[in-house]
Design a protein around this motif. Sequence first.
Motif, PDB file in Angstrom:
ATOM      1  N   MET A   1       0.814  -1.193   0.000  1.00 11.30           N
ATOM      2  CA  MET A   1       0.000   0.000   0.000  1.00 11.30           C
ATOM      3  C   MET A   1       0.859   1.260   0.000  1.00 11.30           C
ATOM      4  SD  MET A   1      -3.051   1.018  -0.036  1.00 11.30           S
ATOM      5  CE  MET A   1      -4.071   2.386   0.316  1.00 11.30           C
ATOM      6  N   ASN A   2       1.962   1.243   0.795  1.00  6.51           N
ATOM      7  CA  ASN A   2       2.839   2.408   0.861  1.00  6.51           C
ATOM      8  C   ASN A   2       3.530   2.668  -0.472  1.00  6.51           C
ATOM      9  OD1 ASN A   2       2.184   2.873   3.485  1.00  6.51           O
ATOM     10  ND2 ASN A   2       3.936   1.771   4.331  1.00  6.51           N
ATOM     11  N   ARG A   3       3.848   1.619  -1.209  1.00  6.89           N
ATOM     12  CA  ARG A   3       4.482   1.800  -2.525  1.00  6.89           C
ATOM     13  C   ARG A   3       3.547   2.521  -3.491  1.00  6.89           C
ATOM     14  NH1 ARG A   3       7.124  -4.109  -3.515  1.00  6.89           N
ATOM     15  NH2 ARG A   3       8.451  -4.113  -1.673  1.00  6.89           N
ATOM     16  N   TRP A   4       2.257   2.123  -3.477  1.00  7.73           N
ATOM     17  CA  TRP A   4       1.294   2.756  -4.360  1.00  7.73           C
ATOM     18  C   TRP A   4       1.112   4.220  -4.013  1.00  7.73           C
ATOM     19  CZ3 TRP A   4      -0.051   1.273  -8.898  1.00  7.73           C
ATOM     20  CH2 TRP A   4      -0.021  -0.069  -9.220  1.00  7.73           C
ATOM     21  N   ALA A   5       1.049   4.529  -2.722  1.00 11.44           N
ATOM     22  CA  ALA A   5       0.896   5.925  -2.306  1.00 11.44           C
ATOM     23  C   ALA A   5       2.103   6.750  -2.736  1.00 11.44           C
ATOM     24  CB  ALA A   5       0.712   6.008  -0.790  1.00 11.44           C
ATOM     25  N   PHE A   6       3.305   6.218  -2.548  1.00  7.66           N
ATOM     26  CA  PHE A   6       4.519   6.919  -2.968  1.00  7.66           C
ATOM     27  C   PHE A   6       4.529   7.113  -4.479  1.00  7.66           C
ATOM     28  CE2 PHE A   6       8.925   6.797  -4.466  1.00  7.66           C
ATOM     29  CZ  PHE A   6       9.400   7.935  -3.847  1.00  7.66           C
ATOM     30  N   PHE A   7       4.139   6.083  -5.238  1.00 13.16           N
ATOM     31  CA  PHE A   7       4.125   6.146  -6.690  1.00 13.16           C
ATOM     32  C   PHE A   7       3.149   7.222  -7.189  1.00 13.16           C
ATOM     33  CE2 PHE A   7       2.463   4.542 -10.787  1.00 13.16           C
ATOM     34  CZ  PHE A   7       3.639   4.617 -11.523  1.00 13.16           C
ATOM     35  N   ILE A   8       1.967   7.267  -6.607  1.00 18.37           N
ATOM     36  CA  ILE A   8       0.957   8.248  -7.021  1.00 18.37           C
ATOM     37  C   ILE A   8       1.411   9.667  -6.682  1.00 18.37           C
ATOM     38  CG2 ILE A   8      -1.382   9.069  -6.539  1.00 18.37           C
ATOM     39  CD1 ILE A   8      -2.172   6.084  -6.284  1.00 18.37           C
ATOM     40  N   ILE A   9       1.985   9.861  -5.492  1.00 22.04           N
ATOM     41  CA  ILE A   9       2.480  11.187  -5.109  1.00 22.04           C
ATOM     42  C   ILE A   9       3.619  11.619  -6.020  1.00 22.04           C
ATOM     43  CG2 ILE A   9       3.684  12.449  -3.277  1.00 22.04           C
ATOM     44  CD1 ILE A   9       1.974  10.856  -1.270  1.00 22.04           C
ATOM     45  N   ALA A  10       4.528  10.701  -6.367  1.00 27.07           N
ATOM     46  CA  ALA A  10       5.650  11.035  -7.248  1.00 27.07           C
ATOM     47  C   ALA A  10       5.164  11.469  -8.629  1.00 27.07           C
ATOM     48  CB  ALA A  10       6.601   9.848  -7.365  1.00 27.07           C
ATOM     49  N   ILE A  11       4.202  10.765  -9.191  1.00 23.37           N
ATOM     50  CA  ILE A  11       3.660  11.152 -10.505  1.00 23.37           C
ATOM     51  C   ILE A  11       2.964  12.510 -10.423  1.00 23.37           C
ATOM     52  CG2 ILE A  11       1.852  10.580 -12.176  1.00 23.37           C
ATOM     53  CD1 ILE A  11       2.625   7.673 -11.864  1.00 23.37           C
ATOM     54  N   PHE A  12       2.232  12.738  -9.344  1.00 22.90           N
ATOM     55  CA  PHE A  12       1.522  13.997  -9.139  1.00 22.90           C
ATOM     56  C   PHE A  12       2.508  15.170  -9.073  1.00 22.90           C
ATOM     57  CE2 PHE A  12      -0.963  16.810  -6.197  1.00 22.90           C
ATOM     58  CZ  PHE A  12      -1.959  17.102  -7.106  1.00 22.90           C
ATOM     59  N   LEU A  13       3.589  15.005  -8.314  1.00 22.32           N
ATOM     60  CA  LEU A  13       4.581  16.080  -8.180  1.00 22.32           C
ATOM     61  C   LEU A  13       5.372  16.291  -9.463  1.00 22.32           C
ATOM     62  CD1 LEU A  13       5.911  15.387  -4.575  1.00 22.32           C
ATOM     63  CD2 LEU A  13       4.464  17.274  -5.312  1.00 22.32           C
ATOM     64  N   LEU A  14       5.792  15.216 -10.115  1.00 26.88           N
ATOM     65  CA  LEU A  14       6.563  15.357 -11.351  1.00 26.88           C
ATOM     66  C   LEU A  14       5.721  15.954 -12.470  1.00 26.88           C
ATOM     67  CD1 LEU A  14       8.608  12.033 -11.320  1.00 26.88           C
ATOM     68  CD2 LEU A  14       9.459  14.351 -10.921  1.00 26.88           C
ATOM     69  N   GLY A  15       4.451  15.591 -12.518  1.00 19.45           N
ATOM     70  CA  GLY A  15       3.575  16.141 -13.549  1.00 19.45           C
ATOM     71  C   GLY A  15       3.345  17.625 -13.389  1.00 19.45           C
ATOM     72  N   SER A  16       3.364  18.103 -12.151  1.00 16.99           N
ATOM     73  CA  SER A  16       3.120  19.529 -11.937  1.00 16.99           C
ATOM     74  C   SER A  16       4.355  20.368 -12.202  1.00 16.99           C
ATOM     75  CB  SER A  16       2.656  19.770 -10.498  1.00 16.99           C
ATOM     76  OG  SER A  16       3.722  19.498  -9.609  1.00 16.99           O
ATOM     77  N   ALA A  17       5.535  19.761 -12.279  1.00 14.96           N
ATOM     78  CA  ALA A  17       6.770  20.529 -12.456  1.00 14.96           C
ATOM     79  C   ALA A  17       6.962  21.025 -13.880  1.00 14.96           C
ATOM     80  CB  ALA A  17       7.966  19.680 -12.045  1.00 14.96           C
ATOM     81  N   GLY A  18       6.159  20.563 -14.827  1.00 13.31           N
ATOM     82  CA  GLY A  18       6.354  20.946 -16.209  1.00 13.31           C
ATOM     83  C   GLY A  18       5.605  22.176 -16.644  1.00 13.31           C
ATOM     84  N   HIS A  19       5.133  22.993 -15.732  1.00 12.89           N
ATOM     85  CA  HIS A  19       4.365  24.177 -16.092  1.00 12.89           C
ATOM     86  C   HIS A  19       5.268  25.397 -16.237  1.00 12.89           C
ATOM     87  CE1 HIS A  19       1.171  21.506 -14.660  1.00 12.89           C
ATOM     88  NE2 HIS A  19       0.429  22.157 -15.528  1.00 12.89           N
ATOM     89  N   ALA A  20       4.670  26.508 -16.610  1.00 12.57           N
ATOM     90  CA  ALA A  20       5.440  27.689 -17.003  1.00 12.57           C
ATOM     91  C   ALA A  20       6.122  28.408 -15.854  1.00 12.57           C
ATOM     92  CB  ALA A  20       4.515  28.670 -17.729  1.00 12.57           C
ATOM     93  N   GLN A  21       5.529  28.415 -14.651  1.00  9.72           N
ATOM     94  CA  GLN A  21       6.146  29.140 -13.537  1.00  9.72           C
ATOM     95  C   GLN A  21       7.490  28.508 -13.211  1.00  9.72           C
ATOM     96  OE1 GLN A  21       4.835  31.901 -11.832  1.00  9.72           O
ATOM     97  NE2 GLN A  21       6.920  31.953 -11.086  1.00  9.72           N
ATOM     98  N   LYS A  22       8.521  29.331 -13.148  1.00  9.60           N
ATOM     99  CA  LYS A  22       9.853  28.803 -12.909  1.00  9.60           C
ATOM    100  C   LYS A  22      10.023  28.378 -11.463  1.00  9.60           C
ATOM    101  CE  LYS A  22      12.187  31.527 -16.430  1.00  9.60           C
ATOM    102  NZ  LYS A  22      13.222  32.518 -16.696  1.00  9.60           N
ATOM    103  N   ARG A  23      10.721  27.264 -11.275  1.00  9.94           N
ATOM    104  CA  ARG A  23      11.037  26.814  -9.931  1.00  9.94           C
ATOM    105  C   ARG A  23      11.983  27.820  -9.279  1.00  9.94           C
ATOM    106  NH1 ARG A  23      13.519  20.975  -9.288  1.00  9.94           N
ATOM    107  NH2 ARG A  23      11.522  20.553 -10.238  1.00  9.94           N
ATOM    108  N   GLY A  24      11.723  28.137  -8.027  1.00  8.84           N
ATOM    109  CA  GLY A  24      12.562  29.082  -7.304  1.00  8.84           C
ATOM    110  C   GLY A  24      12.085  30.519  -7.368  1.00  8.84           C
ATOM    111  N   SER A  25      11.032  30.793  -8.144  1.00  9.31           N
ATOM    112  CA  SER A  25      10.482  32.154  -8.151  1.00  9.31           C
ATOM    113  C   SER A  25       9.963  32.494  -6.767  1.00  9.31           C
ATOM    114  CB  SER A  25       9.342  32.272  -9.160  1.00  9.31           C
ATOM    115  OG  SER A  25       9.812  32.129 -10.472  1.00  9.31           O
TER     116      SER A  25
END
Length: 195
Positions: A1-25
């Motif tokens: 169960m913990n693996r699935w939760a980690f996997f879903i959170i990782a995809i959620f975070l990585l998917g959101s990093a591809g947007h226009a706002q620059k990291r570190g703003s």
Amino acid sequence: MNRWAFFIIAIFLLGSAGHAQKRGSQEIGGGFSFWSRTERDTSESNVNLNGLWAVYFSRDFMFELEPSITLRYYAENLSLSGLLAGSLSKRLIDVSNIDRRGSTAWGRKNERSTAGVYGSVGGGLWAERSEKIDDTKIYLGPALVVGIGTHTALGSLTKMRTKFQFVYLMATPPLHEEARTMFMVTVGFGVISRI
């Protein structure tokens, strides 16, 4: 169960990093309010100052640090209270008026701030001084914060922010024997200070 939760959170975070706002703003801002009331021969004044410092992990995720100080003057007494809250915010709805499919690559690249509805969750510390004149001690206690707010773009680097927050202030004897709740509505401005 913990693996699935980690996997879903990782995809959620990585998917959101591809947007226009620059990291570190970073964004800074704040707001204030004042009211005064006179009734018969007594008067009461209240000043509330709110600050904001935010760091963007992506266009949709940010960390916000929001200090708030309230000064209340009434019947020859000065009451001072404050709240320092840190929270993680996630964009729930993008309401910007930019057509991402039809806009140019240059327009998307130079987009700095966009409108949206954000949800936030976090915690912090509340501070309050006793209303007794001879007690000068400042009491501290933990707080939990849940909120929802809007960001409205006023320009490429400026935003107007509105936030509705539910704050749970935990008890700290002897000043407060029981936990308290607060509902806060803040309206202020923010400026992207670092791109």
